[in-house]
Design a protein around this motif. Structure first.
Motif, PDB file in Angstrom:
ATOM      1  N   PRO A 172      11.267   4.694  21.056  1.00  0.00           N
ATOM      2  CA  PRO A 172      12.136   4.468  21.847  1.00  0.00           C
ATOM      3  C   PRO A 172      13.491   3.430  21.203  1.00  0.00           C
ATOM      4  CG  PRO A 172      10.066   3.958  22.622  1.00  0.00           C
ATOM      5  CD  PRO A 172      10.162   4.406  21.313  1.00  0.00           C
ATOM      6  N   LEU A 173      13.019   2.708  20.269  1.00  0.00           N
ATOM      7  CA  LEU A 173      14.144   1.689  19.629  1.00  0.00           C
ATOM      8  C   LEU A 173      14.927   2.684  19.038  1.00  0.00           C
ATOM      9  CD1 LEU A 173      11.996  -1.514  18.775  1.00  0.00           C
ATOM     10  CD2 LEU A 173      13.733  -1.450  20.528  1.00  0.00           C
ATOM     11  N   SER A 174      14.524   3.601  18.264  1.00  0.00           N
ATOM     12  CA  SER A 174      15.467   4.788  17.662  1.00  0.00           C
ATOM     13  C   SER A 174      16.281   5.338  18.467  1.00  0.00           C
ATOM     14  CB  SER A 174      14.667   5.468  17.062  1.00  0.00           C
ATOM     15  OG  SER A 174      13.967   5.113  15.901  1.00  0.00           O
ATOM     16  N   ILE A 175      15.899   5.777  19.657  1.00  0.00           N
ATOM     17  CA  ILE A 175      16.629   6.513  20.529  1.00  0.00           C
ATOM     18  C   ILE A 175      17.568   5.551  21.129  1.00  0.00           C
ATOM     19  CG2 ILE A 175      16.614   7.573  23.020  1.00  0.00           C
ATOM     20  CD1 ILE A 175      13.723   8.614  22.447  1.00  0.00           C
ATOM     21  N   ASP A 226      27.126   6.180  21.340  1.00  0.00           N
ATOM     22  CA  ASP A 226      27.341   6.532  22.695  1.00  0.00           C
ATOM     23  C   ASP A 226      27.100   7.810  23.057  1.00  0.00           C
ATOM     24  OD1 ASP A 226      28.543   5.294  24.970  1.00  0.00           O
ATOM     25  OD2 ASP A 226      30.436   5.967  24.762  1.00  0.00           O
ATOM     26  N   TRP A 227      25.825   8.214  22.736  1.00  0.00           N
ATOM     27  CA  TRP A 227      25.280   9.427  23.670  1.00  0.00           C
ATOM     28  C   TRP A 227      24.360   9.140  24.576  1.00  0.00           C
ATOM     29  CZ3 TRP A 227      22.890  11.202  18.123  1.00  0.00           C
ATOM     30  CH2 TRP A 227      24.028  12.020  17.386  1.00  0.00           C
ATOM     31  N   GLU A 228      24.064  10.210  25.320  1.00  0.00           N
ATOM     32  CA  GLU A 228      23.181  10.292  26.370  1.00  0.00           C
ATOM     33  C   GLU A 228      21.808  10.374  25.753  1.00  0.00           C
ATOM     34  OE1 GLU A 228      25.543  12.938  26.194  1.00  0.00           O
ATOM     35  OE2 GLU A 228      26.845  12.284  27.779  1.00  0.00           O
ATOM     36  N   TRP A 229      20.945   9.927  26.697  1.00  0.00           N
ATOM     37  CA  TRP A 229      19.368   9.714  26.308  1.00  0.00           C
ATOM     38  C   TRP A 229      18.711  11.037  25.712  1.00  0.00           C
ATOM     39  CZ3 TRP A 229      15.467  12.227  28.218  1.00  0.00           C
ATOM     40  CH2 TRP A 229      15.609  13.254  29.247  1.00  0.00           C
ATOM     41  N   TRP A 230      19.125  11.998  26.238  1.00  0.00           N
ATOM     42  CA  TRP A 230      18.688  13.435  25.592  1.00  0.00           C
ATOM     43  C   TRP A 230      19.022  13.600  24.382  1.00  0.00           C
ATOM     44  CZ3 TRP A 230      21.502  17.536  24.935  1.00  0.00           C
ATOM     45  CH2 TRP A 230      22.626  17.752  25.677  1.00  0.00           C
ATOM     46  N   LYS A 231      20.392  13.547  24.032  1.00  0.00           N
ATOM     47  CA  LYS A 231      20.977  13.830  22.840  1.00  0.00           C
ATOM     48  C   LYS A 231      20.428  12.806  21.791  1.00  0.00           C
ATOM     49  CE  LYS A 231      25.405  15.320  24.078  1.00  0.00           C
ATOM     50  NZ  LYS A 231      26.923  15.212  24.174  1.00  0.00           N
ATOM     51  N   ALA A 286      17.743  13.670  18.297  1.00  0.00           N
ATOM     52  CA  ALA A 286      18.317  13.240  17.018  1.00  0.00           C
ATOM     53  C   ALA A 286      17.279  12.384  16.501  1.00  0.00           C
ATOM     54  CB  ALA A 286      19.479  12.343  17.125  1.00  0.00           C
ATOM     55  N   ALA A 287      16.434  11.459  17.548  1.00  0.00           N
ATOM     56  CA  ALA A 287      15.587  10.682  16.876  1.00  0.00           C
ATOM     57  C   ALA A 287      14.183  11.340  16.462  1.00  0.00           C
ATOM     58  CB  ALA A 287      14.926   9.655  17.900  1.00  0.00           C
ATOM     59  N   VAL A 288      13.917  12.638  17.289  1.00  0.00           N
ATOM     60  CA  VAL A 288      12.686  13.257  16.886  1.00  0.00           C
ATOM     61  C   VAL A 288      13.070  14.104  15.513  1.00  0.00           C
ATOM     62  CG1 VAL A 288      11.446  15.418  17.766  1.00  0.00           C
ATOM     63  CG2 VAL A 288      11.813  13.414  19.094  1.00  0.00           C
ATOM     64  N   VAL A 289      14.118  14.972  15.640  1.00  0.00           N
ATOM     65  CA  VAL A 289      14.706  15.401  14.266  1.00  0.00           C
ATOM     66  C   VAL A 289      14.494  14.500  13.106  1.00  0.00           C
ATOM     67  CG1 VAL A 289      16.449  16.600  13.192  1.00  0.00           C
ATOM     68  CG2 VAL A 289      15.894  17.277  15.409  1.00  0.00           C
ATOM     69  N   MET A 290      14.766  13.179  13.190  1.00  0.00           N
ATOM     70  CA  MET A 290      14.945  12.330  12.283  1.00  0.00           C
ATOM     71  C   MET A 290      13.617  12.083  11.681  1.00  0.00           C
ATOM     72  SD  MET A 290      16.441   8.261  11.987  1.00  0.00           S
ATOM     73  CE  MET A 290      15.628   7.759  13.284  1.00  0.00           C
ATOM     74  N   THR A 291      12.446  11.941  12.618  1.00  0.00           N
ATOM     75  CA  THR A 291      11.140  11.892  12.269  1.00  0.00           C
ATOM     76  C   THR A 291      10.451  12.792  11.661  1.00  0.00           C
ATOM     77  OG1 THR A 291      10.387  12.130  14.578  1.00  0.00           O
ATOM     78  CG2 THR A 291      10.655  10.057  14.206  1.00  0.00           C
ATOM     79  N   GLY A 292      11.086  14.051  11.779  1.00  0.00           N
ATOM     80  CA  GLY A 292      10.432  15.388  11.094  1.00  0.00           C
ATOM     81  C   GLY A 292      10.748  15.308   9.658  1.00  0.00           C
ATOM     82  N   VAL A 318      13.969  10.530   5.205  1.00  0.00           N
ATOM     83  CA  VAL A 318      14.692   9.832   6.382  1.00  0.00           C
ATOM     84  C   VAL A 318      13.697   9.349   7.231  1.00  0.00           C
ATOM     85  CG1 VAL A 318      16.207  10.520   8.435  1.00  0.00           C
ATOM     86  CG2 VAL A 318      16.535  11.796   6.011  1.00  0.00           C
ATOM     87  N   ASN A 319      12.714   9.743   7.700  1.00  0.00           N
ATOM     88  CA  ASN A 319      11.730   8.960   8.733  1.00  0.00           C
ATOM     89  C   ASN A 319      11.483   7.603   7.991  1.00  0.00           C
ATOM     90  OD1 ASN A 319       9.732   8.610  10.590  1.00  0.00           O
ATOM     91  ND2 ASN A 319       8.279   9.851   9.540  1.00  0.00           N
TER      92      ASN A 319
END
Length: 81
Positions: free
Chosen positions: A29-32, A40-45, A49-55, A59-60
């Motif tokens: 949640p903090l990464s989001i 300045d993105w919406e929550w879903w974007k 990005a946060a889920v892709v970053m953790t993959g 970078v994770n």
């Protein structure tokens, strides 16, 4: 009742461990929120990005810690700024 040097060290270790554990629990949640704050993105974007970053393995490690700190900074700025 006096505190010995060892008990003070144990108390500081517990506080540091608790802060690290809280950061691990709230890292997504903090990464989001960090992505939302920086770009300045919406929550879903920001969530994508946060889920892709953790993959991505390397970078994770650095990205989630950095974005979590940016998220904390964004919350502090929003509350007190």
């Amino acid at each position: 009742m006096s505190l010995s040097k060892n008990s003070m060290k144990n108390a500081l270790d517990s506080i540091a461990g608790g802060a690290f554990f809280a950061l691990l629990i709230f890292q997504l949640p903090l990464s989001i929120y960090g992505f939302m704050f920086l770009f300045d993105w919406e929550w879903w974007k920001a969530g994508i990005a946060a889920v892709v970053m953790t993959g991505i393995p390397l970078v994770n490690i650095f990205g989630t810690i950095g974005m979590s700190l940016v998220g904390i900074y964004g919350i502090v700025v929003t509350l007190f700024g």
